[in-house]
Design a protein around this motif. Structure first.
Motif, PDB file in Angstrom:
ATOM      1  N   VAL A  16       5.330  11.138   1.077  1.00 26.84           N
ATOM      2  CA  VAL A  16       4.528  13.074   1.246  1.00 26.84           C
ATOM      3  C   VAL A  16       3.658  13.766  -0.273  1.00 26.84           C
ATOM      4  O   VAL A  16       4.527  13.544  -1.301  1.00 26.84           O
ATOM      5  N   HIS A  17       2.596  13.589  -0.263  1.00 26.55           N
ATOM      6  CA  HIS A  17       2.054  14.364  -1.635  1.00 26.55           C
ATOM      7  C   HIS A  17       0.943  15.416  -1.682  1.00 26.55           C
ATOM      8  O   HIS A  17       1.072  16.128  -2.296  1.00 26.55           O
ATOM      9  N   TRP A  18       0.891  16.133  -0.072  1.00 23.31           N
ATOM     10  CA  TRP A  18       0.124  17.133   0.271  1.00 23.31           C
ATOM     11  C   TRP A  18       1.261  17.727   1.799  1.00 23.31           C
ATOM     12  O   TRP A  18       1.358  17.027   2.869  1.00 23.31           O
TER      13      TRP A  18
ATOM     14  N   SER B  94       8.449   1.765 -10.721  1.00 24.84           N
ATOM     15  CA  SER B  94       7.744   2.726 -11.819  1.00 24.84           C
ATOM     16  C   SER B  94       6.886   3.373 -11.615  1.00 24.84           C
ATOM     17  O   SER B  94       6.295   4.793 -11.427  1.00 24.84           O
ATOM     18  N   ASP B  95       5.678   3.264 -10.066  1.00 23.14           N
ATOM     19  CA  ASP B  95       4.959   4.463 -10.391  1.00 23.14           C
ATOM     20  C   ASP B  95       3.821   4.333 -10.885  1.00 23.14           C
ATOM     21  O   ASP B  95       3.249   4.930 -11.097  1.00 23.14           O
ATOM     22  N   ALA B  96       3.781   2.742 -11.818  1.00 25.07           N
ATOM     23  CA  ALA B  96       2.701   2.686 -12.552  1.00 25.07           C
ATOM     24  C   ALA B  96       1.518   2.888 -12.302  1.00 25.07           C
ATOM     25  O   ALA B  96       1.603   2.399 -11.496  1.00 25.07           O
TER      26      ALA B  96
ATOM     27  N   LEU C  21       0.948  -1.288  -0.098  1.00 26.07           N
ATOM     28  CA  LEU C  21       0.258  -0.055   0.402  1.00 26.07           C
ATOM     29  C   LEU C  21       0.945   1.459   0.226  1.00 26.07           C
ATOM     30  O   LEU C  21       2.320   1.047   0.256  1.00 26.07           O
ATOM     31  N   GLU C  22       0.727   2.073  -1.130  1.00 27.96           N
ATOM     32  CA  GLU C  22       0.855   3.545  -0.255  1.00 27.96           C
ATOM     33  C   GLU C  22       0.579   4.498   0.489  1.00 27.96           C
ATOM     34  O   GLU C  22      -0.905   5.112   0.310  1.00 27.96           O
ATOM     35  N   VAL C  23       1.212   4.923   2.222  1.00 28.82           N
ATOM     36  CA  VAL C  23       0.867   5.552   2.976  1.00 28.82           C
ATOM     37  C   VAL C  23       0.641   6.857   2.825  1.00 28.82           C
ATOM     38  O   VAL C  23       2.032   7.376   2.721  1.00 28.82           O
TER      39      VAL C  23
ATOM     40  N   ALA D  99       8.916   6.060  -0.436  1.00 29.75           N
ATOM     41  CA  ALA D  99       8.254   6.551  -2.081  1.00 29.75           C
ATOM     42  C   ALA D  99       8.855   7.595  -2.336  1.00 29.75           C
ATOM     43  O   ALA D  99       8.802   8.862  -2.130  1.00 29.75           O
ATOM     44  N   HIS D 100       9.740   7.595  -4.083  1.00 28.09           N
ATOM     45  CA  HIS D 100       9.753   9.345  -4.362  1.00 28.09           C
ATOM     46  C   HIS D 100      10.303  10.224  -3.603  1.00 28.09           C
ATOM     47  O   HIS D 100       9.514  11.374  -3.731  1.00 28.09           O
ATOM     48  N   PRO D 101      11.917  10.096  -2.973  1.00 27.75           N
ATOM     49  CA  PRO D 101      11.741  10.380  -1.951  1.00 27.75           C
ATOM     50  C   PRO D 101      12.263  12.425  -2.667  1.00 27.75           C
ATOM     51  O   PRO D 101      11.374  13.008  -0.920  1.00 27.75           O
TER      52      PRO D 101
HETATM   53 ZN   LIG Z   1       2.986   8.430  -4.767  1.00 32.93          ZN
END
Ligand SMILES: [Zn+2]
Ligand SMILES: [Zn+2]
Length: 303
Positions: free
Chosen positions: A132-134, A249-251, A104-106, A181-183
């Motif tokens: 962290v996306h936001w 890849s974060d596909a 899972l991406e948390v 993820a994607h640091p």
């Molecule tokens: Zn992400």
């Protein structure tokens, strides 16, 4: 090689049925690219269970109304699937012998990560990505949302990176996840400070202090920044500090599965990295970049 960051649905869909056949197609494409193990890592915020626990988290009275409204709409659209059904589908694929692990991406929910960990402890996850996306209710990486993107023209880049890094430090310190993820995704829209070393150092130190791995992702090559995550300078810091790595890849659909795996392999080679870290039931194991046989994904407990 691994592809340890895969979504089942594009962001504009939210009612697509789960199908093991889709996962089999992911695996076939990955194996053809020399990727021997896949982690299914849908966003936690796509599930109703997250809505029950976290809905409205952005509304702390300090978020500008336009951003709060944008986030409310985004959340309402996304948080509709059933986490139990997702895990069951991933488990079915694993039991059928496909080389997948359940993940899972948390996101980082400040002050709520113990509750998140409590929810997730009820599922047989192999690996949890922390993202962290936001920051402060602002979806800085939502390139399709004009309200979010407009913020880039009114905020200082250094301040954005600082807020992002603080969230990454909080996420790492929470201990809730296994892989950052994607640091350096804060650069996604192409905004990078003149001297990013200070933030790279802090992110690398956060990884070390938490024992988390970091992800090397090809998805940045598809974004305005046009660069892998992490940048060479941050990757160098992870490697120097012994932070384990995954590749990803974060596909969000089949076309991007194992995206530019050969280019990721070249980045690893240039950085002197010969091994990656995989996970079973949240326990790490080492896998060669050159793709030796991985432990049986279906068995568990082999590490
Ligand atoms: Zn992400
Ligand atoms: Zn993702």
């Amino acid at each position: 090689m691994l592809d340890y960051h895969l979504h089942l649905w594009p962001h504009h869909e939210h009612d697509t049925p789960l199908r093991v056949e889709q996962l089999a197609a992911y695996c076939e494409q990955a194996l053809a690219a020399g990727v021997t193990e896949l982690a299914l890592t849908e966003h936690l915020f796509r599930f109703r269970q997250a809505d029950s626990l976290l809905g409205g988290f952005w509304d702390d009275g300090r978020v500008p109304p336009a951003l709060a409204e944008s986030m409310a709409q985004y959340w309402k659209f996304h948080a509709t699937a059933d986490l139990d059904a997702y895990v069951a589908c991933a488990q079915e694929a694993k039991d059928a012998g496909l080389p997948v692990v359940i993940g899972l991406e948390v996101d980082f929910y400040e002050g709520n990560m113990d509750a998140v960990a409590g929810l997730l402890a009820g599922y047989p996850f192999d690996v949890l990505l922390g993202s962290v996306h936001w920051v402060g209710g602002w979806r800085f990486d939502d390139l399709d949302d004009p309200v979010s993107m407009a913020e880039w023209s009114v905020r200082e880049v250094d301040a954005c990176w600082d807020a992002y890094t603080r969230a990454m430090e909080g996420l790492a310190a929470s201990g809730a996840c296994d892989v950052l993820a994607h640091p350096d995704v804060i650069k996604v829209a192409g905004h990078v400070p003149d001297a990013p070393a200070e933030w790279w150092d802090r992110i690398a130190e956060a990884a070390v202090a938490s024992g988390m791995a970091a992800e090397l992702s090809s998805s940045g090559w598809r974004k305005p920044v046009g660069e892998q995550y992490p940048a060479a300078g941050l990757l160098e810091r992870f490697v120097a500090r012994g932070v384990p790595l995954t590749t990803a890849s974060d596909a969000h659909h089949l076309d991007h599965v194992a995206y530019r795996a050969d280019d990721l392999r070249a980045v690893l080679g240039a950085a002197g990295v010969a091994t990656l870290q995989g996970y079973r039931r949240r326990c790490p194991y080492t896998v060669a970049v050159s793709s030796g046989p991985a432990p049986a994904a279906g068995g568990g407990g082999t590490v």
